[in-house]
Enzyme design. Structure first.
Site, short mmCIF file in Angstrom:
data_model
loop_
_atom_site.label_atom_id
_atom_site.label_comp_id
_atom_site.label_asym_id
_atom_site.label_seq_id
_atom_site.Cartn_x
_atom_site.Cartn_y
_atom_site.Cartn_z
N HIS A 82 0.85 -1.20 0.00
CA HIS A 82 0.00 0.00 0.00
C HIS A 82 0.88 1.24 0.00
O HIS A 82 1.86 1.32 0.74
CB HIS A 82 -0.92 0.03 1.23
CG HIS A 82 -1.75 1.28 1.27
ND1 HIS A 82 -2.93 1.39 0.56
CD2 HIS A 82 -1.55 2.46 1.89
CE1 HIS A 82 -3.42 2.61 0.75
NE2 HIS A 82 -2.61 3.28 1.55
N ASP A 161 -16.39 1.08 5.11
CA ASP A 161 -15.36 2.01 4.63
C ASP A 161 -15.85 2.77 3.41
O ASP A 161 -15.63 3.97 3.29
CB ASP A 161 -14.07 1.25 4.30
CG ASP A 161 -13.05 2.19 3.68
OD1 ASP A 161 -12.66 3.16 4.36
OD2 ASP A 161 -12.68 2.00 2.51
N ARG A 168 -15.90 11.24 4.43
CA ARG A 168 -14.64 11.87 4.83
C ARG A 168 -14.14 12.81 3.73
O ARG A 168 -13.61 13.88 3.99
CB ARG A 168 -13.59 10.80 5.13
CG ARG A 168 -13.82 10.10 6.45
CD ARG A 168 -12.95 8.87 6.58
NE ARG A 168 -11.54 9.19 6.57
CZ ARG A 168 -10.58 8.34 6.19
NH1 ARG A 168 -10.89 7.11 5.80
NH2 ARG A 168 -9.33 8.69 6.21
N SER A 183 -9.49 2.40 7.61
CA SER A 183 -9.89 2.33 6.20
C SER A 183 -8.93 1.44 5.40
O SER A 183 -9.35 0.52 4.70
CB SER A 183 -9.89 3.76 5.65
OG SER A 183 -10.00 3.76 4.27
N LYS A 187 -9.44 -3.07 4.51
CA LYS A 187 -9.47 -3.58 3.13
C LYS A 187 -8.33 -4.57 2.89
O LYS A 187 -8.49 -5.58 2.21
CB LYS A 187 -9.37 -2.40 2.15
CG LYS A 187 -10.68 -1.64 2.04
CD LYS A 187 -10.57 -0.42 1.16
CE LYS A 187 -9.80 0.69 1.83
NZ LYS A 187 -9.89 1.99 1.24
N1 URA Z 1 -6.71 5.46 1.25
C1 URA Z 1 -7.69 4.74 1.82
O1 URA Z 1 -8.11 3.71 1.31
N2 URA Z 1 -8.20 5.18 2.98
C2 URA Z 1 -7.75 6.29 3.60
O2 URA Z 1 -8.26 6.62 4.65
C3 URA Z 1 -6.74 7.04 2.98
C4 URA Z 1 -6.21 6.59 1.79
#
Ligand code: URA
Length: 430
Positions: A82, A161, A168, A183, A187
């Site tokens: 990520h 999310d 958000r 978040s 995932k």
């Molecule tokens: N990417 C995401 O999936 N969630 C976040 O909160 C910030 C970046």
């Protein structure tokens, strides 16, 4: 407690017990109260934060709100990467196939552009017919078959999310460490991975401007992720100039293909190899970084990594034939050096917004992305330039947007006379 009491408690800076977090988020998902209350809750968390244990409970509720993928073959190391987002960050498109070629399984749920940063899904969708919305079953089957699938988040993975992230966005509550942890990690855990490598970008083109900010996010992500049994490594990489030779849409896929064929720029490959080494070491293939790097170089030089990319595109319905001919921008213009000297710095945030202006990112829900859009970085920080030399080449298929981009970029480069300026290829703060 009822939803209002839970919000009031967070507004006073209290710790919300896990049962209340579960109650609050699940009632929201069942539409038992509306967005206004969820917005108040997000604002309260944004202001008052969460403890580590609270963030773990929050992440668990997000995760349990949807489906989870399970990989049953315990011999295969299932992992992902990520990035916190940057300009010209096409690392996933290269790292994913390299890791799959190394024998790892990479189930990657990727995102679209966020703010000034580009999104892996938007870039991949420039490949004609490439499907980024697959069923969970097809996603899993592809990973089991060839070792990689990259697609976007589905309706059924972490629905909490999906809904909260949209709020958000509207309410400027993205930059909250616990909300980001919940978040991102929910995932990633739902992907069924064992290992994760985080690329936390630091610099004037990153969301985290300072190393301190980056490290506090890194520590939180690592601690919460590890409590779910993930093995997590972190690389802090520099984002004080765009990564690689291009930023945009198809041009970044094109650059990734070149990198997978052995022609990647030094700064880009350094980030790929650094992250890839962490995953290779996690998987147990070797415990030595130099060996992990040479494994990756060999996979690229032998053509195996590019073959993985081709297999992935093929399985996801994409067609790579003759794209350089089909995806041709109609317009292009250079940004030139205003004086002689050395490029001392670049305003990477501005460059990111320039790619959005060119059509590579969504300014509103109605924005139509332009697959031909992008910027080529002819010169980078530390390079010598003469007045009039091209520094950036901007291109797209919408003249008025190209013109406004040129205006936006006019003062994005600082040229000075410091001959000994060090090139900011890459900074690893590990
Ligand atoms: N990417 C995401 O999936 N969630 C976040 O909160 C910030 C970046």
């Amino acid at each position: 407690m009822n939803p209002k009491e839970i919000i009031q408690s967070k507004e006073k800076g209290n710790i919300i017990p896990s049962s209340d977090l579960e109650y609050f988020i699940n009632h929201y998902l069942n539409n038992e109260f509306d967005d206004d209350l969820m917005i108040s809750f997000l604002r309260a968390v944004h202001t008052h934060g969460m403890t580590n244990d609270e963030t773990i409970s929050f992440t668990k509720v997000m995760l349990d709100s949807g489906e989870k993928i399970e990989f049953t073959d315990s011999d295969i190391y299932v992992a992902d990467k990520h990035s916190t987002g940057g300009v010209g960050d096409k690392v996933s498109l290269i790292l994913g196939p390299v890791m799959a070629a190394a024998g790892l399984a990479i189930p990657m749920l990727a995102g679209r552009g966020l703010g000034h940063t580009g999104g892996t899904i938007d870039k991949l969708e420039t490949i004609p017919n490439f499907k980024t919305s697959l069923s969970i079953n097809d996603f899993k089957n592809n990973v089991e078959k060839i070792g990689i699938c990259i697609m976007s988040q589905t309706e059924t993975i972490c629905p909490a999310d999906r809904r909260m992230y949209a709020l958000r966005h509207q309410t400027n509550t993205i930059d909250s460490v616990p909300l980001i942890c919940g978040s991102i990690l929910s995932k990633k855990i739902a992907e069924g991975i064992k290992g994760l490598v985080l690329d936390i970008k630091i610099g004037n083109g990153a969301f985290m401007k300072s190393l301190d900010q980056g490290k506090s996010l890194g520590r939180a992500l690592q601690s919460v992720g590890e409590s779910f049994g993930l093995t997590i490594d972190i690389v802090y990489s520099g984002m004080d100039q765009p990564l690689g030779r291009t930023a945009g849409m198809w041009c970044e896929v094109q650059e990734s293909i070149a990198a997978l064929k052995g022609n990647g720029s030094k700064d880009l490959m350094k980030v790929v190899y650094e992250l890839g080494s962490k995953l290779i070491i996690q998987s147990g293939i070797t415990n030595d970084q130099a060996t992990a790097i040479s494994i990756q170089e060999n996979l690229i030089n032998s053509g195996k990594a590019f073959q993985k990319f081709e297999q992935m595109v093929d399985l996801q319905g994409g067609d790579l034939n003759n794209l350089d001919k089909f995806i041709q921008p109609l317009f292009e213009e250079n940004i030139t050096a205003k004086e002689n000297g050395y490029i001392e710095s670049m305003d990477t945030l501005k460059i990111g917004w320039a790619t959005v202006e060119l059509g590579c990112g969504q300014k509103s829900k109605l924005t139509q992305l332009d697959a031909t859009g992008g910027i080529e970085f002819i010169r980078k920080v530390g390079d010598e330039v003469k007045k009039g030399d091209p520094v950036f080449r901007c291109f797209n298929s919408n003249k008025s947007k190209l013109d406004s981009t040129i205006e936006l970029l006019s003062d994005s480069i600082i040229i000075g006379d410091n001959k000994n300026y060090t090139k900011l290829f890459y900074q690893s703060y590990n």
